[in-house]
Enzyme design. Sequence first.
Site, PDB file in Angstrom:
ATOM      1  N   CYS A  69       7.897 -53.011 -40.619  1.00  0.00           N
ATOM      2  CA  CYS A  69       7.164 -52.359 -39.528  1.00  0.00           C
ATOM      3  C   CYS A  69       8.131 -52.254 -38.359  1.00  0.00           C
ATOM      4  O   CYS A  69       8.690 -53.250 -37.915  1.00  0.00           O
ATOM      5  CB  CYS A  69       5.949 -53.201 -39.144  1.00  0.00           C
ATOM      6  SG  CYS A  69       5.214 -52.719 -37.585  1.00  0.00           S
ATOM      7  N   THR A 121       1.427 -56.239 -32.912  1.00  0.00           N
ATOM      8  CA  THR A 121       2.672 -55.839 -33.563  1.00  0.00           C
ATOM      9  C   THR A 121       3.759 -55.526 -32.547  1.00  0.00           C
ATOM     10  O   THR A 121       3.553 -54.708 -31.660  1.00  0.00           O
ATOM     11  CB  THR A 121       2.393 -54.586 -34.416  1.00  0.00           C
ATOM     12  OG1 THR A 121       1.537 -54.953 -35.474  1.00  0.00           O
ATOM     13  CG2 THR A 121       3.656 -53.999 -34.990  1.00  0.00           C
ATOM     14  N   HIS A 169      -3.326 -43.828 -35.493  1.00  0.00           N
ATOM     15  CA  HIS A 169      -2.612 -44.911 -36.178  1.00  0.00           C
ATOM     16  C   HIS A 169      -2.866 -44.863 -37.687  1.00  0.00           C
ATOM     17  O   HIS A 169      -2.026 -45.284 -38.478  1.00  0.00           O
ATOM     18  CB  HIS A 169      -2.962 -46.275 -35.576  1.00  0.00           C
ATOM     19  CG  HIS A 169      -1.820 -47.242 -35.715  1.00  0.00           C
ATOM     20  ND1 HIS A 169      -0.556 -46.983 -35.230  1.00  0.00           N
ATOM     21  CD2 HIS A 169      -1.717 -48.437 -36.344  1.00  0.00           C
ATOM     22  CE1 HIS A 169       0.266 -47.984 -35.535  1.00  0.00           C
ATOM     23  NE2 HIS A 169      -0.428 -48.872 -36.222  1.00  0.00           N
ATOM     24  N   CYS A 197       4.831 -44.527 -42.279  1.00  0.00           N
ATOM     25  CA  CYS A 197       5.615 -45.775 -42.310  1.00  0.00           C
ATOM     26  C   CYS A 197       5.488 -46.496 -43.643  1.00  0.00           C
ATOM     27  O   CYS A 197       6.483 -46.938 -44.212  1.00  0.00           O
ATOM     28  CB  CYS A 197       5.216 -46.685 -41.151  1.00  0.00           C
ATOM     29  SG  CYS A 197       3.656 -47.575 -41.361  1.00  0.00           S
TER      30      CYS A 197
HETATM   31 FE1  SF4 Z   1       4.217 -50.663 -37.806  1.00  0.00          FE
HETATM   32 FE2  SF4 Z   1       3.494 -48.632 -39.343  1.00  0.00          FE
HETATM   33 FE3  SF4 Z   1       1.973 -49.359 -37.255  1.00  0.00          FE
HETATM   34 FE4  SF4 Z   1       4.364 -48.159 -36.943  1.00  0.00          FE
HETATM   35  S1  SF4 Z   1       2.522 -47.281 -37.885  1.00  0.00           S
HETATM   36  S2  SF4 Z   1       3.577 -49.891 -35.803  1.00  0.00           S
HETATM   37  S3  SF4 Z   1       5.538 -49.060 -38.587  1.00  0.00           S
HETATM   38  S4  SF4 Z   1       2.392 -50.533 -39.106  1.00  0.00           S
HETATM   39 FE    FE Z   2       0.229 -51.404 -37.770  1.00  0.00          FE
END
Ligand code: SF4
Ligand code: FE
Length: 482
Positions: free
Chosen positions: A100, A191, A292, A299
């Site tokens: 991530c 995160t 998201h 991702c």
């Molecule tokens: Fe992490 Fe994927 Fe969320 Fe981006 S979209 S912050 S890479 S989990």
């Molecule tokens: Fe995430």
Amino acid sequence: MAMMTGDQYVESIRRMNMKIFMFGEQISSAADNPILRPSLNSVKATYDLAHSPEYEDLMTVKSHVTGKKINRFTHIHHSAEDLVKKVKMQRLCGQKTASCFQRCVGLDAFNSLFSTTFECDKKHGTKYHQNFLEFLKEAQEKDWTVDGAMTDPKGDRGLSPGKQADPDLYLHVVERRKDGIVVRGAKAHQTGICNSHQVVVMPTIAMGPEDKDYAVSFAVPLDAENLFMIVGRQSCDTRKLEGSNLDVGNCQYGGMEALTIFDNVFVPNNRIFMDGETDFSGMLVERFAGYHRQSYGGCKVGVGDVLIGAAALAADYNGAQKASHVKDKIIEMIHLNETLYSSGIACSAEGFKTESGNYLIDLLLANVCKQNVTRFPYEITRLAEDLAGGLMVTAPSEKDLRHPKLGPYIEKYLRGVASVPTETRLKILRLIENLTLGTAAVGYRTESMHGAGSPQAQRIVISRQGNIEMKKQLAKAIACIE
Ligand code: SF4
Ligand code: FE
């Protein structure tokens, strides 16, 4: 400075005075901590890639605010093409880090706040959109990494924010002053928070009029007074202290999450994006979650590419690559991974213009995308473990491999095909272990389930957006029912 280099980014984080706690001790920066540094490296990659001519088209874009070239992670999407490029950029970053890379939450917060503050101002005569534009301009100019903080601890899930036994289980305003507000509460599972310059806080659910103090959105720097972070454990996290690239599996990159505490944090008026407009809380949540959920179609696919490559290499090193069931398992992994990508691209291509002028994804398709993400990485993981074999979890450490007496035995007995050194084989197995059971499993497995909302949250949106009445009409028309 509209675009920092990776090294400038690391320095900018090191200069901040954050309060980060881990294993009961305070550390001042992720930049110099062996457990956190890999997560900082993942965010650093989003800066380095933006300076690579090869990726310029995906990683950079012209700011609609200043006209300057900026990192796409600070951009407001102004077309469906922008939305598609976002997903492609995320796949690229996932491929390069197998982790991530944390910066998307800010991008998704920017875009959901851009449209929501605009519509809120229109209805209520507030000035949040202007506040937000000023913040955005600074974020683009300074090339900030911004954490988008939505998830409250939530306490008793059967009770609304104001009915909780402890009023702080949802973040809320505790004091209103002339120059701003004071907030208290926490945001869970944040995160990349200790790798970010600023945090944008948003409410976590739609709210009723009685929960006015909880309908609050704002931005503060991560070294704000009375704000601190408690880093969450990851499976195998302390392996990073051992100094063995082989044993951690991913030599450079990782992710991190923290429980972030706002213990009476002051927010100045110009950084408030919502304060009491409960009727816009649901819109902000739905849009942020939608963006998201789109993000995961990029991702997770990029990380999936690495896992599929690793599984295929493990089969090669075992000499099993020609077996038809092995080929078929790899095809299945690719099929699942590209299905995730398809919905990420589809919800972007079907994006539409909001009243504020930015583009929002198709919410039904974005939620279908994330619902698939709650399932397919688990199957991809199962197949990768199948192809890797049991050695992935029983192989000895690098220290044993380097040991003068033990090393030759490991070299001899754990070799697959004669042409590939045992160490190479172990490296790939450790990478698969990292992605399926180790530190990266947070980002690739459990986050696939719960990140951007748990599966049931997507099913609620799917049921709302699925237009079942229209489908009934279609059936009636075909069956000649009046
Ligand atoms: Fe992490 Fe994927 Fe969320 Fe981006 S979209 S912050 S890479 S989990
Ligand atoms: Fe995430």
